[in-house]
Motif scaffolding. Structure first.
Motif, mmCIF file in Angstrom:
data_model
loop_
_atom_site.group_PDB
_atom_site.id
_atom_site.type_symbol
_atom_site.label_atom_id
_atom_site.label_comp_id
_atom_site.label_asym_id
_atom_site.label_seq_id
_atom_site.Cartn_x
_atom_site.Cartn_y
_atom_site.Cartn_z
ATOM 1 N N UNK A 1 -3.985 -5.605 4.331
ATOM 2 C CA UNK A 1 -2.845 -4.720 4.320
ATOM 3 C C UNK A 1 -2.069 -4.854 5.633
ATOM 4 N N UNK A 2 -0.791 -4.597 5.584
ATOM 5 C CA UNK A 2 0.064 -4.742 6.757
ATOM 6 C C UNK A 2 -0.201 -3.634 7.770
ATOM 7 N N UNK A 3 0.066 -3.944 9.032
ATOM 8 C CA UNK A 3 -0.093 -2.970 10.106
ATOM 9 C C UNK A 3 1.210 -2.861 10.878
ATOM 10 N N UNK A 4 1.397 -1.709 11.505
ATOM 11 C CA UNK A 4 2.532 -1.513 12.392
ATOM 12 C C UNK A 4 2.024 -0.957 13.721
ATOM 13 N N UNK A 5 2.739 -1.258 14.787
ATOM 14 C CA UNK A 5 2.429 -0.724 16.112
ATOM 15 C C UNK A 5 3.511 0.308 16.424
ATOM 16 N N UNK A 6 3.086 1.529 16.710
ATOM 17 C CA UNK A 6 4.000 2.636 16.978
ATOM 18 C C UNK A 6 3.843 3.050 18.439
ATOM 19 N N UNK A 7 4.955 3.118 19.166
ATOM 20 C CA UNK A 7 4.950 3.516 20.566
ATOM 21 C C UNK A 7 5.902 4.689 20.754
ATOM 22 N N UNK B 1 -2.250 1.340 9.619
ATOM 23 C CA UNK B 1 -2.040 0.644 8.357
ATOM 24 C C UNK B 1 -0.774 1.203 7.708
ATOM 25 N N UNK B 2 -0.017 0.345 7.067
ATOM 26 C CA UNK B 2 1.212 0.781 6.404
ATOM 27 C C UNK B 2 0.852 1.412 5.058
ATOM 28 N N UNK B 3 1.287 2.650 4.872
ATOM 29 C CA UNK B 3 1.180 3.332 3.581
ATOM 30 C C UNK B 3 2.331 4.329 3.495
ATOM 31 N N UNK B 4 2.601 4.883 2.328
ATOM 32 C CA UNK B 4 3.755 5.778 2.197
ATOM 33 C C UNK B 4 3.713 6.996 3.119
#
Length: 59
Positions: free
Chosen positions: A1-7, A38-41
């Protein structure tokens, strides 16, 4: 599953309580703190709600 980095890039001072709780739920709270999610709605909804306080990059 795709991931995002949030700062977190902006302060929570003077922000509505709802935005403060959203930032806390994302695992942030201090400027320049970074988390990977993890990217989810649900996460995308929280990111959209506080997009003016954070920066997001895809991994």
């Amino acid at each position: 599953m795709a991931k995002i980095r949030i700062t977190q890039v902006r302060s929570l001072i003077g922000r509505p309580e709802r935005q403060k709780r959203t930032i806390k739920a994302l695992g942030l709270g201090k400027i320049n703190k970074t988390v990977e999610k993890e990217v989810n709605p649900q996460i995308l909804g929280m990111v959209k709600a506080v997009d003016h306080l954070i920066s997001v990059e895809e991994l």
